[in-house]
Scaffold this active site. Structure first.
Site, short mmCIF file in Angstrom:
data_model
loop_
_atom_site.label_atom_id
_atom_site.label_comp_id
_atom_site.label_asym_id
_atom_site.label_seq_id
_atom_site.Cartn_x
_atom_site.Cartn_y
_atom_site.Cartn_z
N GLU A 279 -9.98 -2.66 5.12
CA GLU A 279 -10.69 -2.55 6.38
C GLU A 279 -11.88 -3.52 6.41
O GLU A 279 -12.25 -4.10 5.39
CB GLU A 279 -11.17 -1.12 6.58
CG GLU A 279 -10.07 -0.08 6.66
CD GLU A 279 -9.31 -0.10 7.98
OE1 GLU A 279 -9.69 -0.86 8.88
OE2 GLU A 279 -8.33 0.66 8.11
N ASP B 67 0.81 -1.21 0.00
CA ASP B 67 0.00 0.00 0.00
C ASP B 67 0.85 1.26 0.00
O ASP B 67 2.07 1.21 0.16
CB ASP B 67 -0.95 0.00 1.20
CG ASP B 67 -0.32 -0.53 2.48
OD1 ASP B 67 0.90 -0.38 2.64
OD2 ASP B 67 -1.04 -1.08 3.33
N ASN C 112 -8.27 -4.52 14.15
CA ASN C 112 -9.63 -4.88 13.75
C ASN C 112 -9.63 -5.97 12.67
O ASN C 112 -10.65 -6.22 12.02
CB ASN C 112 -10.38 -3.64 13.25
CG ASN C 112 -9.74 -3.01 12.01
OD1 ASN C 112 -8.70 -3.47 11.54
ND2 ASN C 112 -10.36 -1.96 11.50
N HIS D 161 -7.72 -5.97 9.90
CA HIS D 161 -7.45 -5.54 8.53
C HIS D 161 -6.08 -6.01 8.07
O HIS D 161 -5.17 -6.22 8.87
CB HIS D 161 -7.62 -4.02 8.36
CG HIS D 161 -6.51 -3.19 8.92
ND1 HIS D 161 -6.67 -2.31 9.95
CD2 HIS D 161 -5.20 -3.07 8.57
CE1 HIS D 161 -5.54 -1.69 10.21
NE2 HIS D 161 -4.62 -2.14 9.38
#
Length: 239
Positions: free
Chosen positions: A141, A66, A134, A136
């Site tokens: 996400e 990313d 979480n 990800h």
């Protein structure tokens, strides 16, 4: 899935040995790389091993997961800058063989081109991943479609808040990023996830011992044929 548990130092060394083995067997391997605090120790170990002549990156190709949109590669918080300073400039890699999405532009064409470059390189042999609290992976996400390829993502408030410590203020944290999609990650021949710290314990439990659901993007890895998770005792404290 293969799960390996150790101290933080052992986690780094065991992860590094995966690269030594792969690049000695296949010097021209394609590596999927990650940024953030988790890989820092691993990259330092790889730099050390390269200096000792135990590993070479001279023939490999790399693709990063990313990149922030709005930061060019000279910005000290861009992921291109991170990779250059923590790995690429310290090993024998060809800079032209390193790929990070361009944060200088925001376009779907840039994302599509990135996927085309991965395909042209023959696909990723080993994809390195961290794990968000979480669940990800990359900037994928919760509720990201499992079919997603490289795409533009609007960063959640929680992700921007977690990253604001690297910037002067929350206003400077980019609002969008490019990320490889879940499908890109699943197409890698092998996935190596490195996790450390008690704050990752619930995410590890949800990702690998809970249901496969887009609510926990990393849970899709349960369906991958070759996943290695190397975690320290704190990250495994829910077991």
């Amino acid at each position: 899935m293969k799960l390996i548990v150790g101290t933080q130092e052992e986690v780094i060394k065991k992860a590094a040995q995966r690269y030594v083995k792969l690049l000695n067997e296949k010097p021209e391997a394609v590596l999927g790389l990650a940024t953030g605090s988790t890989p820092l120790g691993l990259y330092a170990e790889l730099v050390k091993l390269c200096a000792e002549g135990k590993i070479s990156f001279a023939k490999c190709t790399t693709f990063n997961l990313d990149e922030y949109i709005g930061l060019d590669g000279t910005h000290d918080q861009s992921y291109r800058y991170f990779m250059n300073k923590n790995l690429f400039e310290k090993v024998d890699i060809r800079m032209e063989a390193t790929h990070v999405p361009s944060g200088a532009v925001k376009s779907d064409e840039e994302a599509e081109q990135y996927d085309a470059e991965i395909k042209a390189a023959g696909g990723i042999d080993l994809q390195l991943l961290g794990l968000g609290v979480n669940g990800h992976i990359g900037f994928n996400e919760p509720l990201t479609p499992f079919t997603s390829m490289t795409h533009i993502v609007k960063l959640t408030d929680s992700t921007r808040e977690a990253n604001k410590r690297f910037f002067a203020s929350i206003d400077e944290v980019p609002t969008h990023a490019y990320t490889m999609g879940v499908r890109d990650i699943m197409q890698a021949q092998r996935v190596l996830m490195v996790a450390s710290g008690a704050n990752k314990a619930q995410a590890i439990k949800d990702a690998f011992f809970g249901p496969v659901t887009p609510q926990v993007p990393a849970s899709i890895l349960q369906l991958h044929g070759d996943v290695i998770v190397i975690a320290d005792e704190a990250a495994m404290s829910k077991f």
